[in-house]
Design a protein around this motif. Structure first.
Motif, PDB file in Angstrom:
ATOM      1  N   PHE A  43       0.837  -1.198   0.000  1.00 25.05           N
ATOM      2  CA  PHE A  43       0.000   0.000   0.000  1.00 25.05           C
ATOM      3  C   PHE A  43       0.870   1.244   0.000  1.00 25.05           C
ATOM      4  O   PHE A  43       2.038   1.189   0.390  1.00 25.05           O
ATOM      5  CB  PHE A  43      -0.875   0.029   1.267  1.00 25.05           C
ATOM      6  CG  PHE A  43      -1.761  -1.134   1.448  1.00 25.05           C
ATOM      7  CD1 PHE A  43      -1.372  -2.204   2.240  1.00 25.05           C
ATOM      8  CD2 PHE A  43      -3.007  -1.188   0.835  1.00 25.05           C
ATOM      9  CE1 PHE A  43      -2.198  -3.305   2.423  1.00 25.05           C
ATOM     10  CE2 PHE A  43      -3.841  -2.285   1.008  1.00 25.05           C
ATOM     11  CZ  PHE A  43      -3.429  -3.346   1.800  1.00 25.05           C
ATOM     12  N   GLY A  44       0.261   2.349  -0.380  1.00 18.31           N
ATOM     13  CA  GLY A  44       0.910   3.638  -0.165  1.00 18.31           C
ATOM     14  C   GLY A  44       1.445   4.336  -1.385  1.00 18.31           C
ATOM     15  O   GLY A  44       1.937   5.467  -1.288  1.00 18.31           O
ATOM     16  N   GLY A  45       1.381   3.699  -2.543  1.00 21.74           N
ATOM     17  CA  GLY A  45       1.850   4.365  -3.740  1.00 21.74           C
ATOM     18  C   GLY A  45       0.947   5.529  -4.115  1.00 21.74           C
ATOM     19  O   GLY A  45      -0.144   5.698  -3.569  1.00 21.74           O
ATOM     20  N   GLY A  46       1.429   6.324  -5.040  1.00 16.55           N
ATOM     21  CA  GLY A  46       0.628   7.455  -5.485  1.00 16.55           C
ATOM     22  C   GLY A  46       1.454   8.427  -6.295  1.00 16.55           C
ATOM     23  O   GLY A  46       2.583   8.127  -6.690  1.00 16.55           O
ATOM     24  N   LEU A  47       0.864   9.586  -6.520  1.00 16.58           N
ATOM     25  CA  LEU A  47       1.515  10.644  -7.285  1.00 16.58           C
ATOM     26  C   LEU A  47       2.062  11.685  -6.314  1.00 16.58           C
ATOM     27  O   LEU A  47       1.338  12.158  -5.433  1.00 16.58           O
ATOM     28  CB  LEU A  47       0.508  11.294  -8.239  1.00 16.58           C
ATOM     29  CG  LEU A  47       0.986  12.510  -9.034  1.00 16.58           C
ATOM     30  CD1 LEU A  47       2.117  12.122  -9.972  1.00 16.58           C
ATOM     31  CD2 LEU A  47      -0.192  13.109  -9.804  1.00 16.58           C
ATOM     32  N   VAL A  48       3.319  12.028  -6.488  1.00 22.71           N
ATOM     33  CA  VAL A  48       3.954  13.006  -5.602  1.00 22.71           C
ATOM     34  C   VAL A  48       4.901  13.867  -6.425  1.00 22.71           C
ATOM     35  O   VAL A  48       5.452  13.403  -7.430  1.00 22.71           O
ATOM     36  CB  VAL A  48       4.698  12.291  -4.453  1.00 22.71           C
ATOM     37  CG1 VAL A  48       5.834  11.434  -4.975  1.00 22.71           C
ATOM     38  CG2 VAL A  48       5.197  13.268  -3.405  1.00 22.71           C
ATOM     39  N   GLN A  49       5.068  15.101  -5.999  1.00 31.93           N
ATOM     40  CA  GLN A  49       6.011  15.981  -6.689  1.00 31.93           C
ATOM     41  C   GLN A  49       7.439  15.662  -6.287  1.00 31.93           C
ATOM     42  O   GLN A  49       7.688  15.177  -5.171  1.00 31.93           O
ATOM     43  CB  GLN A  49       5.696  17.436  -6.357  1.00 31.93           C
ATOM     44  CG  GLN A  49       4.461  17.973  -7.064  1.00 31.93           C
ATOM     45  CD  GLN A  49       4.356  19.487  -6.952  1.00 31.93           C
ATOM     46  OE1 GLN A  49       4.727  20.055  -5.924  1.00 31.93           O
ATOM     47  NE2 GLN A  49       3.848  20.127  -7.987  1.00 31.93           N
ATOM     48  N   ALA A  50       8.354  15.951  -7.179  1.00 34.20           N
ATOM     49  CA  ALA A  50       9.772  15.767  -6.864  1.00 34.20           C
ATOM     50  C   ALA A  50      10.114  16.535  -5.592  1.00 34.20           C
ATOM     51  O   ALA A  50       9.672  17.669  -5.406  1.00 34.20           O
ATOM     52  CB  ALA A  50      10.624  16.241  -8.030  1.00 34.20           C
ATOM     53  N   GLY A  51      10.892  15.876  -4.740  1.00 34.63           N
ATOM     54  CA  GLY A  51      11.235  16.462  -3.452  1.00 34.63           C
ATOM     55  C   GLY A  51      10.307  16.056  -2.333  1.00 34.63           C
ATOM     56  O   GLY A  51      10.601  16.289  -1.158  1.00 34.63           O
TER      57      GLY A  51
END
Length: 115
Positions: A6-14
């Motif tokens: 679990f826990g994946g997703g879309l995130v910004q660099a940094g």
């Protein structure tokens, strides 16, 4: 043993994400690990943690990712900080029995890092 990531997703660099891998049974006698795979490439080790708590990291994630485990919750974690676009991949959790040759894989969870 069945593993669920679990826990994946879309995130910004940094940014940061925390992945969890929950096992259906005890992981006390399991060496555990996180792998990742991008399209057209082989699955690669990201980090692993032995049944005794020893850890190992790929050079590309050292200092940014932290692997841990909570045997009381049958769960392994991957804290990912300072994410980079090249961390984008499907992340898989793995468990290998210490006293046998049995190996288990969870389904992948997609991590996408945008610039």
């Amino acid at each position: 043993v069945q593993l669920q990531a679990f826990g994946g997703g879309l995130v910004q660099a940094g940014g940061s994400l925390r992945l969890s891998c929950v096992a259906s049974g005890s992981i006390i006698l399991m060496n555990m690990g996180w792998y990742r795979q991008t399209q057209g490439k082989q699955r690669e080790l990201v980090a692993d943690i032995t049944s005794g708590g020893g850890t190992n990291y790929a050079d590309s994630v050292k200092g940014r990712f932290t692997i841990s485990r909570d045997n009381t919750k049958n769960t392994m974690y991957l804290q990912m900080n300072s994410l980079k676009r090249e961390d984008t991949a499907v992340y898989y959790c793995n468990a290998a029995a210490v006293f046998s040759s049995r190996v288990f894989w969870g389904q992948g969870t997609l991590v996408t890092v945008s610039s």
